[in-house]
Scaffold this active site. Structure first.
Site, PDB file in Angstrom:
ATOM      1  N   ASP A 143       0.867  -1.196   0.000  1.00  0.00           N
ATOM      2  CA  ASP A 143       0.000   0.000   0.000  1.00  0.00           C
ATOM      3  C   ASP A 143       0.897   1.237   0.000  1.00  0.00           C
ATOM      4  O   ASP A 143       1.777   1.380   0.857  1.00  0.00           O
ATOM      5  CB  ASP A 143      -0.896  -0.036   1.248  1.00  0.00           C
ATOM      6  CG  ASP A 143      -1.956   1.055   1.247  1.00  0.00           C
ATOM      7  OD1 ASP A 143      -3.088   0.770   1.651  1.00  0.00           O
ATOM      8  OD2 ASP A 143      -1.636   2.209   0.872  1.00  0.00           O
ATOM      9  N   ASP A 167      -4.075   2.418  -4.939  1.00  0.00           N
ATOM     10  CA  ASP A 167      -2.706   2.370  -4.403  1.00  0.00           C
ATOM     11  C   ASP A 167      -2.417   1.124  -3.573  1.00  0.00           C
ATOM     12  O   ASP A 167      -1.484   1.113  -2.785  1.00  0.00           O
ATOM     13  CB  ASP A 167      -2.421   3.633  -3.576  1.00  0.00           C
ATOM     14  CG  ASP A 167      -2.977   3.549  -2.171  1.00  0.00           C
ATOM     15  OD1 ASP A 167      -4.018   2.903  -1.976  1.00  0.00           O
ATOM     16  OD2 ASP A 167      -2.343   4.132  -1.264  1.00  0.00           O
ATOM     17  N   GLU A 168      -3.183   0.089  -3.770  1.00  0.00           N
ATOM     18  CA  GLU A 168      -3.072  -1.052  -2.868  1.00  0.00           C
ATOM     19  C   GLU A 168      -3.306  -2.352  -3.638  1.00  0.00           C
ATOM     20  O   GLU A 168      -4.230  -2.434  -4.453  1.00  0.00           O
ATOM     21  CB  GLU A 168      -4.166  -0.875  -1.805  1.00  0.00           C
ATOM     22  CG  GLU A 168      -4.247  -1.920  -0.765  1.00  0.00           C
ATOM     23  CD  GLU A 168      -5.477  -1.690   0.131  1.00  0.00           C
ATOM     24  OE1 GLU A 168      -6.273  -0.769  -0.149  1.00  0.00           O
ATOM     25  OE2 GLU A 168      -5.639  -2.442   1.087  1.00  0.00           O
TER      26      GLU A 168
END
Ligand code: TTP
Ligand code: MG
Length: 361
Positions: free
Chosen positions: A11, A106-107
């Site tokens: 992340d 974003d993960e």
């Protein structure tokens, strides 16, 4: 006992803010707020860790964040730019892992079990990935590495920012035991309140309770919560494409007239049940319901409604859909097709947005 898995959750740290720093080095080390203007009652999308030191957080009104940190620099979000960086990061993750599941901008989860022969080996690979994201792109990230997704996710949270947290296989429940129950995915304010009211504060309190007692307290999600609290989660890292929408439609053999809407309402309920079967199986929770109406002259229109919180019952979907048809159609309208789509999902795994609260009465 099945063979051990090596699951990493990667992340990016303060993602939007970190991109802004890459684009303008003079912003490095400063308190940043990425969000809409306070005049337009904007909210904070993210705050740099420097701004978080003042208490600024995602989803907070910008005006409130600026009160906490008057020196913060406010930047309007540039979604296209963030998407480009996100694509670069996801490209690296795909190259480095054969099983990859993107969870958000974003993960992503990586399953390194096939590629790695031991947890030590998985640590080396995950470290290499973290370094590549830093060196090739310039973005900081945190990594949780564990034998399953739930523990990897919590491990990552505790690694932030710019950290690397490995939970040795077999030590999952030890790692979790002292943590607050709110750290478990799916525990929102309502569930927290109910569990607190019987004295449950630490994850070990849930782990040590019987599944029966938990089910009495919080309903059917008690079982899964008990598993998580004991460090168990056998859900796979799935590289299936993210489902964006689920639809069902019905073309009539001969056109039907709207009349008082009763016939359409019955069809809406049927379509809802079809859609709901998939929604439930995939553990998706929509926020948008759309209906498609094709008139006898082939004119086709769509109407949608988005609600504030996730929809957790088929009744809610059919109610919205029949409300939309009612608002759109006149008694004399003749239809040859009706379609129903649900979209705008929050998934079970996106725990911060969906909680077991949705199942409490
Ligand atoms: P997160 O990964 O939740 O947050 P983050 O990357 O900013 O910070 P960290 O992971 O270090 O805790 O979300 C990723 C991006 O998604 C974030 O940079 C901005 C956006 N976002 C919103 O727009 N609104 C929100 O409420 C949240 C939580 C995130
Ligand atoms: Mg992040």
């Amino acid at each position: 006992m099945t063979s051990s898995r090596y699951i990493a959750l990667v992340d990016l740290d303060a993602f939007y803010a970190s991109v802004e720093v890459l684009e303008d080095e003079t912003l490095r080390g400063k308190p940043l707020l990425i969000g809409g203007s306070p005049q337009s009652r904007g909210v904070v999308a993210t705050a740099s860790y420097e701004a978080r030191n003042f208490g600024c957080r995602s989803a907070m009104p910008v005006a409130q964040a600026l009160k906490l940190c008057p020196d913060a620099i406010l930047i309007e979000p540039k979604f296209e730019l963030y998407k480009r960086y996100s694509n670069q990061v996801m490209q690296i993750l795909k190259q480095e892992s054969d099983i990859f599941q993107q969870m958000s901008i974003d993960e992503a989860y990586l399953d390194l079990s096939k590629k790695c022969t031991s947890q030590k080996n998985a640590i080396e690979v995950a470290f290499h990935i973290k370094a590549r994201i830093h060196i090739d792109i310039g973005l900081p990230c945190s990594v949780g590495l564990a034998s399953n997704k739930v523990v990897a996710k919590i491990a990552c949270e505790y690694a932030k920012p710019n950290g690397f947290n490995v939970i040795p296989t077999g030590e999952e429940s030890i790692f979790l035991s002292e943590l607050d129950i709110r750290d478990l995915p799916g525990i929102g304010p309502k569930t927290t309140k109910r569990l607190n009211s019987v004295g449950f504060r630490k994850i070990s309190d849930i782990a040590n309770a019987t599944p029966k007692k938990l089910t009495q307290l919080i309903g059917s999600s008690g079982d899964v919560l008990h598993k998580y609290a004991n460090g168990n989660d056998d859900s796979p890292v799935s590289s299936e494409r993210i489902t964006k929408s689920i639809s069902a439609e019905r073309t009539f053999n001969s056109d039907i007239t709207y009349n008082d809407g009763k016939e359409i309402d019955t069809l809406v309920v049927r379509l809802t049940n079809q859609v709901w079967e998939s929604v439930n199986r995939k553990k998706l929770f929509p926020r948008t319901v759309s209906v498609k109406l094709r008139y006898s002259d082939f004119r086709t229109i769509s109407r949608s409604k988005t609600v504030d919180s996730e929809i957790t019952s088929n009744k809610a979907i059919s109610d919205i859909a029949s409300e939309l048809t009612k608002q759109t159609l006149y008694p004399s309208d003749r239809l040859r097709l009706i379609g129903l789509t649900v979209s705008n999902f929050y998934t079970h795994a996106r725990s911060s947005q969906l909680s077991f609260d949705n199942f409490l009465n």
